[in-house]
Design an enzyme around this catalytic site. Structure first.
Site, mmCIF file in Angstrom:
data_model
loop_
_atom_site.group_PDB
_atom_site.id
_atom_site.type_symbol
_atom_site.label_atom_id
_atom_site.label_comp_id
_atom_site.label_asym_id
_atom_site.label_seq_id
_atom_site.Cartn_x
_atom_site.Cartn_y
_atom_site.Cartn_z
ATOM 1 N N GLU A 277 0.819 -1.207 0.000
ATOM 2 C CA GLU A 277 0.000 0.000 0.000
ATOM 3 C C GLU A 277 0.857 1.263 0.000
ATOM 4 O O GLU A 277 0.412 2.319 -0.431
ATOM 5 C CB GLU A 277 -0.913 -0.015 1.239
ATOM 6 N N HIS A 298 6.898 -27.061 -1.609
ATOM 7 C CA HIS A 298 6.209 -28.165 -2.289
ATOM 8 C C HIS A 298 5.050 -27.646 -3.131
ATOM 9 O O HIS A 298 4.158 -28.401 -3.504
ATOM 10 C CB HIS A 298 5.737 -29.191 -1.253
ATOM 11 N N LYS A 412 -13.689 0.949 -3.292
ATOM 12 C CA LYS A 412 -14.654 1.416 -2.278
ATOM 13 C C LYS A 412 -15.794 2.189 -2.935
ATOM 14 O O LYS A 412 -16.962 1.986 -2.602
ATOM 15 C CB LYS A 412 -13.953 2.323 -1.259
HETATM 16 O O1 PA5 Z 1 -3.101 1.772 5.986
HETATM 17 C C1 PA5 Z 1 -4.226 2.274 5.935
HETATM 18 O O2 PA5 Z 1 -4.437 3.438 6.286
HETATM 19 C C2 PA5 Z 1 -5.422 1.462 5.484
HETATM 20 O O3 PA5 Z 1 -5.075 0.218 5.026
HETATM 21 C C3 PA5 Z 1 -6.419 1.330 6.626
HETATM 22 O O4 PA5 Z 1 -5.782 0.750 7.729
HETATM 23 C C4 PA5 Z 1 -7.637 0.469 6.243
HETATM 24 O O5 PA5 Z 1 -8.170 0.886 5.030
HETATM 25 C C5 PA5 Z 1 -8.698 0.571 7.332
HETATM 26 O O6 PA5 Z 1 -9.148 1.880 7.454
HETATM 27 P P1 PA5 Z 1 -9.954 2.376 8.703
HETATM 28 O O7 PA5 Z 1 -9.096 2.204 9.912
HETATM 29 O O8 PA5 Z 1 -10.223 3.814 8.423
HETATM 30 O O9 PA5 Z 1 -11.223 1.560 8.791
#
Ligand code: PA5
Length: 438
Positions: A277, A298, A412
């Protein structure tokens, strides 16, 4: 000093001083908050800035918590659960009835699994920590509504309130509004720390404290590793530089993190999110995948050895104390006489070494990453920081902002439109039409 060592002998490219200087500059920019996305660098030096104080606050709160519970339910997705789950998976004994069970909801939409977990919660005395920085993420929001309803049915409004803790943004968001209205105990996700860098904040500390883990050691391990970096330990920098060489010079576009202890599988998931990410933007970045040794030798081993040459590989290991020896036997048709009295972990290490040599011979640039300590809260604290710092440096080489995730929005928005969320009506018809023609 040098708790975590990166070995580059089998990498085939060495990190020269000019690249290392660029990494040092990236660290300076992090420290001075002059890097891309500097408003999200609250995690840098967090233990000293806020972490140690927060640990004391949480431990005090827990001491005074008058609640009987036998399981901790963590509701969250991405950075809101992966760090906690890493520590739980690495350190808990799933086969011991004395360990408090931590169960995870809201990180996918499987109705079958949700049903099974709900049954489990129903039969136990849970404490629930719902964690969402934005407070609007669909998966945890749906799971929380369902769990909330079940708790309110079983314990009544007030009883349910005692069992629910919310961790969310201190200033805004739906979860904050709901928690204020219901009177839940709240902890903050700091506004200058993104989800995947938040394991040392209340996001990780509250559920781990509830589960009985040593959050003071976790923070101390992280704090010591920041000190090591400040005192000139360049291992995280060398790791970041080597990844960049694999990507830019050797044309690799996948990094495999190979691990020989299956209890590290959630650390690998956390690492995948952190690098995937943070770096995967503007058509750039190494795709992070995990390989469990010897299980995956394996299955995927053949490909790594002999398939498309698109990957580099890092072998991660902790130094746990050996404890189980292969027994002597008067009957040895199994051909294991030569291994009698050998520790299982020695065989495991030999398999990892054998794999490193084989994959290196097969043309895969290989790094080793040894944490010179057993798996514990403290060593996990250190490795979290090692990877977070390396990730920020690595993203700076690629000239991308490591702290945002614009790409996650695409699915989303589509999800909201397909489900008919108010405000998304314009997209609903065209998306449904495209889906009908699939
Ligand atoms: O690293 C990040 O910011 C994202 O991956 C969030 O952790 C994830 O989308 C969850 O978001 P939230 O805590 O707002 O529900």
């Amino acid at each position: 000093m040098n708790l975590i060592k990166v070995g580059t002998k089998f990498f085939g490219e060495s990190v020269d001083s000019s690249l290392l200087d660029r990494a040092k500059l990236a660290v300076k920019n992090l420290e001075e908050k002059t890097c891309l996305g500097s408003e999200w660098t609250g995690w840098w030096n967090y233990p000293k800035e806020k972490g140690y104080i927060l640990v004391d606050e949480i431990l005090d709160w827990k001491k005074n918590l008058k609640l009987d519970y036998d399981c901790v339910v963590v509701i969250g997705i991405g950075g809101s659960y992966l760090g906690t789950r890493t520590v739980y998976r690495a350190l808990n004994n799933a086969y011991s009835s004395s360990d408090i069970r931590m169960v995870y909801l809201g990180n996918n939409m499987s109705e079958t699994e949700m049903g099974q977990i709900l049954e489990y919660i129903e039969a136990h005395s849970p404490v629930v920590n719902v964690i969402s920085k934005s407070g609007t993420t669909t998966e945890p929001a749906v799971a929380f509504r369902i769990v909330r309803e079940s708790l309110e049915k079983k314990y009544g409004l007030d009883g349910a309130k005692q069992r629910i803790i919310a961790t969310t943004d201190p200033n805004k968001g739906a979860l904050r509004e709901l928690s204020l209205a219901k009177g839940y105990k709240m902890f903050e996700v700091p506004s200058d720390i993104g989800g995947r860098f938040s394991v040392l904040s209340a996001v990780g500390l509250v559920p781990l404290a509830l589960g009985g883990y040593d959050i003071a050691s976790l923070m101390k391990g992280a704090g010591s590793y920041f000190e090591d970096i400040k005192n000139g330990d360049t291992n995280a920098l060398v790791y970041a530089c080597s990844r960049y060489l694999a990507y830019s010079k050797l044309n690799k576009n996948i990094e495999i993190l190979s691990y020989s202890d299956s209890k590290l599988n959630l650390l690998i998931e956390w690492w995948k999110q952190l690098f995937g990410e943070s770096e995967g933007k503007s058509g750039k970045g190494l795709f992070p995948v995990g390989l469990c040794l010897t299980t995956d030798l394996h299955s995927l081993g053949q490909f790594v050895q002999d398939g498309t040459r698109c990957m580099m590989e890092t072998f991660i290991s902790f130094n746990d104390k050996p404890s189980i020896q292969i027994p002597q036997s008067s009957m040895s048709p199994d051909g294991l006489t030569y291994l009698e009295k050998t520790y299982v972990s020695t065989v495991n290490q030999a398999a990892s070494d054998a794999t490193l040599l084989a994959h290196s011979d097969g043309g895969v640039p290989c790094l080793s990453l040894n944490i010179d300590a057993p798996l514990s809260e403290s060593s996990l604290g250190a490795i979290f920081i090692f990877f977070e710092v390396a990730c920020a440096i690595s993203a700076s080489f690629l000239e991308v902002n490591p702290f945002d995730q614009p790409g996650v929005e695409a699915y989303k928005k589509n999800l909201f439109a397909i489900l008919g969320k108010p405000g998304y009506e314009d997209q609903t018809a065209s998306l449904k039409q495209r889906l009908n023609s699939k």
